[in-house]
Design a protein around this motif. Structure first.
Motif, PDB file in Angstrom:
ATOM      1  N   GLY A 131     -10.638  36.199  11.965  1.00  0.00           N
ATOM      2  CA  GLY A 131     -11.649  36.330  13.011  1.00  0.00           C
ATOM      3  C   GLY A 131     -12.400  35.049  13.301  1.00  0.00           C
ATOM      4  N   HIS A 132     -12.063  33.976  12.584  1.00  0.00           N
ATOM      5  CA  HIS A 132     -12.764  32.707  12.744  1.00  0.00           C
ATOM      6  C   HIS A 132     -12.394  32.057  14.072  1.00  0.00           C
ATOM      7  CE1 HIS A 132     -14.762  29.040  11.370  1.00  0.00           C
ATOM      8  NE2 HIS A 132     -13.695  28.353  11.731  1.00  0.00           N
ATOM      9  N   GLU A 133     -13.406  31.602  14.823  1.00  0.00           N
ATOM     10  CA  GLU A 133     -13.160  30.930  16.098  1.00  0.00           C
ATOM     11  C   GLU A 133     -13.770  29.534  16.033  1.00  0.00           C
ATOM     12  OE1 GLU A 133     -14.228  33.116  19.525  1.00  0.00           O
ATOM     13  OE2 GLU A 133     -13.097  34.907  18.971  1.00  0.00           O
ATOM     14  N   PRO A 134     -12.994  28.569  15.561  1.00  0.00           N
ATOM     15  CA  PRO A 134     -13.555  27.231  15.338  1.00  0.00           C
ATOM     16  C   PRO A 134     -13.697  26.426  16.618  1.00  0.00           C
ATOM     17  CG  PRO A 134     -11.220  27.226  14.839  1.00  0.00           C
ATOM     18  CD  PRO A 134     -11.579  28.644  15.222  1.00  0.00           C
ATOM     19  N   VAL A 135     -14.766  25.687  16.697  1.00  0.00           N
ATOM     20  CA  VAL A 135     -14.931  24.675  17.732  1.00  0.00           C
ATOM     21  C   VAL A 135     -15.385  23.419  17.015  1.00  0.00           C
ATOM     22  CG1 VAL A 135     -16.164  23.957  19.789  1.00  0.00           C
ATOM     23  CG2 VAL A 135     -15.485  26.344  19.526  1.00  0.00           C
ATOM     24  N   THR A 136     -14.519  22.432  16.973  1.00  0.00           N
ATOM     25  CA  THR A 136     -14.782  21.229  16.193  1.00  0.00           C
ATOM     26  C   THR A 136     -15.606  20.236  16.996  1.00  0.00           C
ATOM     27  OG1 THR A 136     -12.714  21.529  15.009  1.00  0.00           O
ATOM     28  CG2 THR A 136     -13.717  19.353  14.907  1.00  0.00           C
ATOM     29  N   THR A 137     -16.810  19.965  16.518  1.00  0.00           N
ATOM     30  CA  THR A 137     -17.652  18.958  17.167  1.00  0.00           C
ATOM     31  C   THR A 137     -18.041  17.857  16.193  1.00  0.00           C
ATOM     32  OG1 THR A 137     -19.608  20.293  16.664  1.00  0.00           O
ATOM     33  CG2 THR A 137     -18.593  20.600  18.828  1.00  0.00           C
ATOM     34  N   GLY A 138     -17.673  18.009  14.929  1.00  0.00           N
ATOM     35  CA  GLY A 138     -17.996  17.004  13.925  1.00  0.00           C
ATOM     36  C   GLY A 138     -16.975  17.043  12.813  1.00  0.00           C
ATOM     37  N   THR A 139     -17.436  16.975  11.569  1.00  0.00           N
ATOM     38  CA  THR A 139     -16.547  16.989  10.416  1.00  0.00           C
ATOM     39  C   THR A 139     -16.309  18.423   9.948  1.00  0.00           C
ATOM     40  OG1 THR A 139     -17.299  14.812   9.688  1.00  0.00           O
ATOM     41  CG2 THR A 139     -16.246  16.211   8.040  1.00  0.00           C
TER      42      THR A 139
ATOM     43  N   GLY B  24     -10.621  23.162  24.492  1.00  0.00           N
ATOM     44  CA  GLY B  24      -9.248  23.571  24.205  1.00  0.00           C
ATOM     45  C   GLY B  24      -8.721  23.056  22.883  1.00  0.00           C
ATOM     46  N   LEU B  25      -7.430  23.264  22.685  1.00  0.00           N
ATOM     47  CA  LEU B  25      -6.745  22.879  21.449  1.00  0.00           C
ATOM     48  C   LEU B  25      -6.045  21.540  21.648  1.00  0.00           C
ATOM     49  CD1 LEU B  25      -5.890  23.862  18.563  1.00  0.00           C
ATOM     50  CD2 LEU B  25      -3.798  24.713  19.652  1.00  0.00           C
ATOM     51  N   TYR B  26      -6.226  20.626  20.680  1.00  0.00           N
ATOM     52  CA  TYR B  26      -5.654  19.289  20.763  1.00  0.00           C
ATOM     53  C   TYR B  26      -4.774  18.999  19.547  1.00  0.00           C
ATOM     54  CZ  TYR B  26      -8.727  17.999  24.638  1.00  0.00           C
ATOM     55  OH  TYR B  26      -9.348  17.921  25.869  1.00  0.00           O
ATOM     56  N   ALA B  27      -3.721  18.238  19.774  1.00  0.00           N
ATOM     57  CA  ALA B  27      -2.914  17.685  18.695  1.00  0.00           C
ATOM     58  C   ALA B  27      -3.331  16.231  18.517  1.00  0.00           C
ATOM     59  CB  ALA B  27      -1.424  17.764  19.038  1.00  0.00           C
ATOM     60  N   VAL B  28      -3.844  15.932  17.327  1.00  0.00           N
ATOM     61  CA  VAL B  28      -4.368  14.598  17.042  1.00  0.00           C
ATOM     62  C   VAL B  28      -3.545  13.966  15.939  1.00  0.00           C
ATOM     63  CG1 VAL B  28      -6.382  13.285  16.265  1.00  0.00           C
ATOM     64  CG2 VAL B  28      -6.693  15.322  17.693  1.00  0.00           C
ATOM     65  N   ASP B  29      -3.090  12.755  16.171  1.00  0.00           N
ATOM     66  CA  ASP B  29      -2.367  12.031  15.134  1.00  0.00           C
ATOM     67  C   ASP B  29      -3.295  11.834  13.938  1.00  0.00           C
ATOM     68  OD1 ASP B  29      -1.142   9.907  13.557  1.00  0.00           O
ATOM     69  OD2 ASP B  29       0.168   9.585  15.282  1.00  0.00           O
ATOM     70  N   ALA B  30      -2.791  12.171  12.754  1.00  0.00           N
ATOM     71  CA  ALA B  30      -3.629  12.078  11.557  1.00  0.00           C
ATOM     72  C   ALA B  30      -4.137  10.656  11.329  1.00  0.00           C
ATOM     73  CB  ALA B  30      -2.847  12.555  10.338  1.00  0.00           C
TER      74      ALA B  30
ATOM     75  N   ALA C 130      -9.674  18.436   2.106  1.00  0.00           N
ATOM     76  CA  ALA C 130     -10.263  17.205   2.648  1.00  0.00           C
ATOM     77  C   ALA C 130     -11.223  17.557   3.764  1.00  0.00           C
ATOM     78  CB  ALA C 130      -9.175  16.266   3.165  1.00  0.00           C
ATOM     79  N   GLY C 131     -12.154  16.635   4.011  1.00  0.00           N
ATOM     80  CA  GLY C 131     -12.995  16.720   5.192  1.00  0.00           C
ATOM     81  C   GLY C 131     -12.316  15.968   6.325  1.00  0.00           C
ATOM     82  N   VAL C 132     -12.320  16.561   7.506  1.00  0.00           N
ATOM     83  CA  VAL C 132     -11.603  15.983   8.651  1.00  0.00           C
ATOM     84  C   VAL C 132     -12.577  15.735   9.792  1.00  0.00           C
ATOM     85  CG1 VAL C 132      -9.857  16.390  10.426  1.00  0.00           C
ATOM     86  CG2 VAL C 132      -9.404  17.055   8.051  1.00  0.00           C
ATOM     87  N   THR C 133     -12.571  14.505  10.294  1.00  0.00           N
ATOM     88  CA  THR C 133     -13.355  14.155  11.475  1.00  0.00           C
ATOM     89  C   THR C 133     -12.401  13.652  12.544  1.00  0.00           C
ATOM     90  OG1 THR C 133     -15.198  13.489  10.054  1.00  0.00           O
ATOM     91  CG2 THR C 133     -15.286  12.811  12.364  1.00  0.00           C
ATOM     92  N   ALA C 134     -12.283  14.420  13.625  1.00  0.00           N
ATOM     93  CA  ALA C 134     -11.380  14.048  14.730  1.00  0.00           C
ATOM     94  C   ALA C 134     -12.039  14.481  16.026  1.00  0.00           C
ATOM     95  CB  ALA C 134     -10.022  14.721  14.559  1.00  0.00           C
ATOM     96  N   THR C 135     -13.023  13.718  16.447  1.00  0.00           N
ATOM     97  CA  THR C 135     -13.851  14.120  17.580  1.00  0.00           C
ATOM     98  C   THR C 135     -13.347  13.611  18.924  1.00  0.00           C
ATOM     99  OG1 THR C 135     -15.283  12.219  17.142  1.00  0.00           O
ATOM    100  CG2 THR C 135     -15.920  14.320  16.165  1.00  0.00           C
ATOM    101  N   GLY C 136     -12.324  12.800  18.941  1.00  0.00           N
ATOM    102  CA  GLY C 136     -11.836  12.284  20.213  1.00  0.00           C
ATOM    103  C   GLY C 136     -10.348  12.018  20.187  1.00  0.00           C
ATOM    104  N   GLY C 137      -9.775  11.879  21.386  1.00  0.00           N
ATOM    105  CA  GLY C 137      -8.360  11.556  21.496  1.00  0.00           C
ATOM    106  C   GLY C 137      -7.464  12.763  21.278  1.00  0.00           C
ATOM    107  N   GLY C 138      -6.173  12.498  21.281  1.00  0.00           N
ATOM    108  CA  GLY C 138      -5.202  13.552  21.069  1.00  0.00           C
ATOM    109  C   GLY C 138      -4.625  14.094  22.369  1.00  0.00           C
ATOM    110  N   THR C 139      -3.653  14.983  22.217  1.00  0.00           N
ATOM    111  CA  THR C 139      -2.980  15.606  23.358  1.00  0.00           C
ATOM    112  C   THR C 139      -3.464  17.042  23.502  1.00  0.00           C
ATOM    113  OG1 THR C 139      -1.004  14.266  22.974  1.00  0.00           O
ATOM    114  CG2 THR C 139      -0.748  16.240  24.330  1.00  0.00           C
TER     115      THR C 139
END
Length: 358
Positions: free
Chosen positions: A136-144, A164-170, A188-197
């Motif tokens: 039921g989790h609906e994530p919206v990534t705005t930070g880490t 929307g959903l993005y594919a980001v190069d690790a 791990a903690g993941v920060t991916a706030t920009g870029g991607g497809t």
């Protein structure tokens, strides 16, 4: 799709038995639990050669992917068999995160090209949500995002943003390793706030993530089943061979009762896990119900089996050299992965319109 009166087949097919035998033989030769204890703390505990053999050479990474997209065109039943064996060996590979959760998410988002790369084992993708996130989790990534399983092993991160959903190069994200309880499944903690497809819009993104997490939770039950089965079999073997007062300790009535109770729990866990896998495989409308039942039950059985394994092994079970601790840590980690048992009980109560337990 099954009709409402259809009978679920919980037995394993011949093809599934053959797949199990092949995966078990591979893991026995290259990833035995006894060997894992000596290298589980090493940074390179992830065996790239083993992953290639399992995912690419054996083709298990593409079990959920249609043949037209480069996969095997199998189903969740076959993927569940693979996860049972990976649970039995606590194998440190990103199968659940990449070949199940990320693959299902991409299939729902209709990202065919990337799905094909995952199916061949050339790339590993990870959905950037906490390991604890349930269906039921609906994530919206705005930070880490913290607690992302297998992020350090990923080539591609699937990131849900407000649009929307993005594919980001690790390589374009910041991935900070964290200390997990289960060293065979790094966090791990993941920060991916920009870029991607961009792969999907907001509504399609939420639906895709829900599908990925539902499949992950349902098939996690099969991994938990594998953990419980190994713990039961290893405990029976040990109590048969360990003697006290000139007789096997397994012949003592109190231990017989404990192992008999555990055997019943494992049998019930197998039924619940198989039912969830079959419901996902057939696209049953009862899949959310089957997944909630499986997770609410199997997570506790795996922990109980691992605890009994440690205790009934006596002193050796408490040592770092014996693999029992790996199973206990995997079981405890899985207990809160993809939704806790309590969360799944509440989901189950909502689905059948009953008051949830306190």
């Amino acid at each position: 799709m099954e009709g409402p009166g259809a009978m679920t087949d919980l037995l394993y097919s011949e093809a599934e038995d053959d797949l199990r035998a092949a995966v078990r033989a591979l893991l026995a030769g290259r990833a035995a639990p006894a060997d894992l204890t000596g290298r589980v703390e090493e940074p390179a505990a992830h065996d790239a050669a083993l992953w290639k053999a399992l995912a690419a050479d054996m083709g298990t990474a593409g079990l959920l992917v249609p043949e037209k997209l480069g996969g095997q065109g199998a189903s969740h039943r076959e993927a569940a068999v693979v996860l049972e064996e990976l649970g039995r060996a606590v194998t440190p590979v990103p199968y659940l995160t990449s070949s199940v959760i990320a693959t299902e998410t991409l299939l729902a988002a209709q990202a065919g090209d990337l799905v094909g790369e995952l199916a061949t084992g050339r790339k590993v993708a990870v959905l950037a949500v906490p390991l604890s996130a349930g269906p039921g989790h609906e994530p919206v990534t705005t930070g880490t995002v913290t607690g992302v399983a297998d992020a350090a092993r990923a080539d591609v991160l699937l990131v849900a943003r407000p649009d929307g959903l993005y594919a980001v190069d690790a390589a374009d994200a910041t991935i900070a390793p964290q200390t997990p309880l289960d060293l065979t499944r790094p966090l791990a903690g993941v920060t991916a706030t920009g870029g991607g497809t961009r792969l999907a819009g907001p509504e399609a993104s939420r639906a895709a993530v829900r599908r990925g997490l539902l499949a992950g939770a349902g098939l996690l039950a099969s991994e938990q089943l594998g953990v419980a089965e190994w713990c039961l079999e290893e405990t029976v073997r040990h109590t048969r061979e360990r003697h006290q007062f000139n007789r096997p300790i397994g012949s003592f009535q109190s231990l017989k009762h404990r192992m008999a109770q555990l055997w019943l729990e494992v049998v019930n866990a197998r039924a619940a896990a198989r039912n969830a896998a079959d419901a996902l495989a057939t696209g049953s409308p009862e899949a959310p119900l089957a997944v909630a039942v499986a997770q609410a039950y199997c997570s506790r059985v795996a922990v109980h089996a691992a605890e009994e394994c440690v205790q009934l092994h006596g002193g050796i079970g408490m040592t770092w050299e014996h693999p029992a601790h790996l199973y206990l840590k995997r079981a405890k980690s899985d207990q809160i992965a993809l939704g806790s048992a309590g969360q799944h009980q509440r989901t189950l109560a909502d689905l059948v319109d009953l008051p949830a337990p306190a």
